[in-house]
Design a protein around this motif. Sequence first.
Motif, PDB file in Angstrom:
ATOM      1  N   GLN A 256      16.044   4.005   5.152  1.00 51.69           N
ATOM      2  CA  GLN A 256      15.159   3.876   6.312  1.00 51.69           C
ATOM      3  C   GLN A 256      15.626   2.747   7.231  1.00 51.69           C
ATOM      4  O   GLN A 256      15.616   2.892   8.459  1.00 51.69           O
ATOM      5  CB  GLN A 256      13.723   3.622   5.844  1.00 51.69           C
ATOM      6  CG  GLN A 256      13.061   4.821   5.192  1.00 51.69           C
ATOM      7  CD  GLN A 256      11.723   4.464   4.581  1.00 51.69           C
ATOM      8  OE1 GLN A 256      11.647   4.078   3.408  1.00 51.69           O
ATOM      9  NE2 GLN A 256      10.666   4.581   5.350  1.00 51.69           N
ATOM     10  N   ALA A 257      16.029   1.626   6.630  1.00 51.02           N
ATOM     11  CA  ALA A 257      16.514   0.510   7.446  1.00 51.02           C
ATOM     12  C   ALA A 257      17.793   0.892   8.176  1.00 51.02           C
ATOM     13  O   ALA A 257      17.992   0.535   9.357  1.00 51.02           O
ATOM     14  CB  ALA A 257      16.745  -0.714   6.562  1.00 51.02           C
ATOM     15  N   HIS A 259      18.744   3.905   9.124  1.00 49.54           N
ATOM     16  CA  HIS A 259      18.432   4.845  10.198  1.00 49.54           C
ATOM     17  C   HIS A 259      17.705   4.156  11.355  1.00 49.54           C
ATOM     18  O   HIS A 259      17.856   4.556  12.512  1.00 49.54           O
ATOM     19  CB  HIS A 259      17.617   6.009   9.656  1.00 49.54           C
ATOM     20  CG  HIS A 259      18.365   6.850   8.655  1.00 49.54           C
ATOM     21  ND1 HIS A 259      19.686   7.211   8.826  1.00 49.54           N
ATOM     22  CD2 HIS A 259      17.995   7.379   7.459  1.00 49.54           C
ATOM     23  CE1 HIS A 259      20.088   7.926   7.794  1.00 49.54           C
ATOM     24  NE2 HIS A 259      19.082   8.037   6.944  1.00 49.54           N
ATOM     25  N   ALA A 260      16.931   3.117  11.040  1.00 48.47           N
ATOM     26  CA  ALA A 260      16.300   2.336  12.105  1.00 48.47           C
ATOM     27  C   ALA A 260      17.355   1.655  12.964  1.00 48.47           C
ATOM     28  O   ALA A 260      17.222   1.565  14.192  1.00 48.47           O
ATOM     29  CB  ALA A 260      15.347   1.306  11.513  1.00 48.47           C
ATOM     30  N   ARG A 263      18.875   4.205  15.323  1.00 44.72           N
ATOM     31  CA  ARG A 263      18.018   4.480  16.482  1.00 44.72           C
ATOM     32  C   ARG A 263      18.033   3.318  17.467  1.00 44.72           C
ATOM     33  O   ARG A 263      18.131   3.532  18.693  1.00 44.72           O
ATOM     34  CB  ARG A 263      16.590   4.766  16.027  1.00 44.72           C
ATOM     35  CG  ARG A 263      15.661   5.102  17.198  1.00 44.72           C
ATOM     36  CD  ARG A 263      14.328   5.635  16.750  1.00 44.72           C
ATOM     37  NE  ARG A 263      13.552   4.628  16.028  1.00 44.72           N
ATOM     38  CZ  ARG A 263      12.329   4.869  15.523  1.00 44.72           C
ATOM     39  NH1 ARG A 263      11.791   6.077  15.618  1.00 44.72           N
ATOM     40  NH2 ARG A 263      11.675   3.907  14.899  1.00 44.72           N
ATOM     41  N   ALA A 264      17.947   2.083  16.949  1.00 47.54           N
ATOM     42  CA  ALA A 264      17.937   0.922  17.832  1.00 47.54           C
ATOM     43  C   ALA A 264      19.243   0.824  18.615  1.00 47.54           C
ATOM     44  O   ALA A 264      19.244   0.544  19.826  1.00 47.54           O
ATOM     45  CB  ALA A 264      17.700  -0.353  17.027  1.00 47.54           C
ATOM     46  N   THR A 277      23.205  -4.566  19.362  1.00 44.22           N
ATOM     47  CA  THR A 277      22.701  -4.085  18.076  1.00 44.22           C
ATOM     48  C   THR A 277      23.833  -3.872  17.081  1.00 44.22           C
ATOM     49  O   THR A 277      23.622  -3.922  15.862  1.00 44.22           O
ATOM     50  CB  THR A 277      21.925  -2.767  18.268  1.00 44.22           C
ATOM     51  OG1 THR A 277      20.957  -2.944  19.306  1.00 44.22           O
ATOM     52  CG2 THR A 277      21.195  -2.360  16.998  1.00 44.22           C
TER      53      THR A 277
END
Length: 294
Positions: A256-257, A259-260, A263-264, A277
């Motif tokens: 999850q981290a 994939h975050a 996205r960012a 980023t």
Amino acid sequence: MTDTTTPHRPTATPALVDQARAFRALHEGARRHGAPLVLPNAWDTASARVIEDAGAPAVATTSAGAAWGLGVPDGDRLGRDRALELIARIAAAVTVPVTADIESGYGDGPEEVAETVRGVLAAGAVGVNIEDATHGGAAPLRPAAEQAARLAAARRAADAAGVPLFVNARIDTYLTASGPDEEARLKETLERASVYAAAGADGIFVPGAVRPDTVRALAAGVPVPLNVMAGPGAPSVAELGALGAARVSVGAGIAQAAHALVRAAAREILTAGTYETLAGGLDYGELNSLFGRG
């Protein structure tokens, strides 16, 4: 989800048996010394190699991360064939023991769970998580006796293959959207744990239970090593060990981290046209070198 496949015939090679024994010993040592076995969860070969390189003594897979990476939602939607193919790739990519999250076993009945376990062994993994949740069923959890039959089938399949597979029985009482009060939930969890251990489970996994008093009560009442799933806001690994947890994993948390971050980074590039980023990413050469063996 069940696949119709040619029956698996795992071979108990000395290397596989040694890995199974080593993985079991990690739990025994954790219980003796109060220092939990820590298993960051991988979802593909790259994450598995990075986790091994970080110093993990074993690699655990996450079914959610694996499902997302292969384009399906979590919750028994991946299917046996695709799950086993991924497990085999991960096991071949690392030198440490691998334990596989096989959701509820990819089968409607005990013999189908046994067939999945035979496939896991043939893929080179030496541990499994088997959950008692039902996805889309009439009740959120299988009856304890029904789940015990599935765990017993998994145990028999591994024993027949000659591999001391570590069967981690996951109890989802603390993940249900609604349920009994804390006292009743703890009571049901401990009752299920006793039934599952008697059926052949080597460990009990209770995701969602991170309150110190709950972890302490579970560790005191569970007859086999206790696995908890941690994340932001949970006690530290050392604190969980002091409470009695023998194994700490993070489920889909790392996926999850990751994939975050995707996205960012994508949003920053698409909107601001900048790349901040991406700072702190692994060096290309360092990452590439993880795949240079053999």
